[in-house]
Design a protein around this motif. Sequence first.
Motif, short mmCIF file in Angstrom:
data_model
loop_
_atom_site.label_atom_id
_atom_site.label_comp_id
_atom_site.label_asym_id
_atom_site.label_seq_id
_atom_site.Cartn_x
_atom_site.Cartn_y
_atom_site.Cartn_z
N ARG A 40 0.84 -1.20 0.00
CA ARG A 40 0.00 0.00 0.00
C ARG A 40 0.88 1.25 0.00
O ARG A 40 1.98 1.24 0.56
N PHE A 41 0.36 2.31 -0.59
CA PHE A 41 1.15 3.50 -0.83
C PHE A 41 0.45 4.75 -0.29
O PHE A 41 -0.77 4.80 -0.18
N LEU A 86 -9.64 2.61 -11.61
CA LEU A 86 -10.43 3.02 -10.43
C LEU A 86 -11.16 1.85 -9.77
O LEU A 86 -11.56 1.94 -8.61
N ASP A 87 -11.31 0.74 -10.48
CA ASP A 87 -11.94 -0.44 -9.89
C ASP A 87 -11.01 -1.18 -8.93
O ASP A 87 -11.47 -1.98 -8.11
N SER A 88 -9.69 -0.91 -9.05
CA SER A 88 -8.75 -1.68 -8.24
C SER A 88 -7.73 -0.85 -7.47
O SER A 88 -7.03 -1.39 -6.61
N VAL A 89 -7.65 0.45 -7.75
CA VAL A 89 -6.55 1.23 -7.17
C VAL A 89 -6.64 1.30 -5.64
O VAL A 89 -5.61 1.41 -4.96
N LYS A 90 -7.84 1.17 -5.07
CA LYS A 90 -7.95 1.22 -3.61
C LYS A 90 -7.24 0.05 -2.93
O LYS A 90 -6.91 0.12 -1.74
N ASN A 91 -6.96 -1.01 -3.71
CA ASN A 91 -6.23 -2.15 -3.16
C ASN A 91 -4.80 -1.79 -2.77
O ASN A 91 -4.16 -2.51 -1.99
N VAL A 92 -4.28 -0.70 -3.34
CA VAL A 92 -2.88 -0.34 -3.06
C VAL A 92 -2.77 1.00 -2.33
O VAL A 92 -1.69 1.55 -2.20
N LEU A 93 -3.90 1.52 -1.84
CA LEU A 93 -3.91 2.80 -1.13
C LEU A 93 -4.20 2.62 0.35
O LEU A 93 -4.96 1.74 0.75
N LYS A 94 -3.60 3.49 1.15
CA LYS A 94 -3.97 3.60 2.55
C LYS A 94 -5.13 4.59 2.66
O LYS A 94 -5.40 5.34 1.72
N LYS A 95 -5.81 4.61 3.80
CA LYS A 95 -6.82 5.63 4.01
C LYS A 95 -6.15 7.00 4.09
O LYS A 95 -5.07 7.14 4.68
#
Length: 309
Positions: A235-236, A252-261
Amino acid sequence: MKWIEVKVIIDCPAKELATDLISNIFYDLGLKGVVVEDPDIKPIEEWGNTDKIRPADISVIGYIPEDKQSRKHLSIIKEKLTGLEKECGIFSKSICRTIDEQDWSESWKEFFHPLKITKRIVIKPSWQDYDANPDDVVVEIDPGMAFGTGTHPTTALCISMIEKYIKTGDKFLDIGTGSGILMITAARLGAKRVFGIDNDEIATDIAEKNLLLNGIKNKYFKVMTGNLTDNLNERFDFVAANILTETIMVLLDSVKNVLKKKSVFVCSGIIEKNKDKVAEKMISSGFEIADILKQEEWVSIAGISQTTI
């Protein structure tokens, strides 16, 4: 390897719109090394006297690999140019020639000069000198056959967003990294570790060389060949994607998989008419829109992740 140089000479008063739309034809085909020749662009003093090489006409030049897809690509370009003439009154003529890769990599360099993207950030070709000011953040680039010199508005907008939102110590990811210009910028502005992914092995090789050229040590960066966020298990704090609108919509369907809140996601490569479509999907995907920047006909959007998966 041989390449087909396609030079599109423009006959249209709305030159900025024409060059953007024609450049986008090449970018849509995933072609590399697109350059714009403009007789009205005068070199700044530091570049030296290059008047003798200034072109007579404004034109957009793209390079097609000479392979089994060449004829198809040329046909698409011809069809798109005909469409621009009918729909927008953008008249043009095309000239094609076959060149060696070495000839290409040398000939286009005359159009890439030191460029100040923001008040601080300067993109400098590796083969040219630049007398930097004390506050300048200099990013040195040799893009080779990879897209990304900082001269196109989509890259410049991303760089401006990175300067505005990057925090010291951030872990940064560039999706579609090209020449590595955004990774280097992030590292120069305080990112602790920078990652890049591109589906083109040539681009990832060039990005790695550019990172080392800028004095960034191997332990502080990682460049991977792959598709979007596939096979990423980290996560980044900050993710940038300077790619096409259609690809952003898929990402945008998958980018949240690599993001922190509360992570920052910046997307660029968006034509202005697609701005609302992208912003709406970002909101529905759990982002709060933090910023929208515009340059010519291009838009970059920054969002803050409100949720994670």
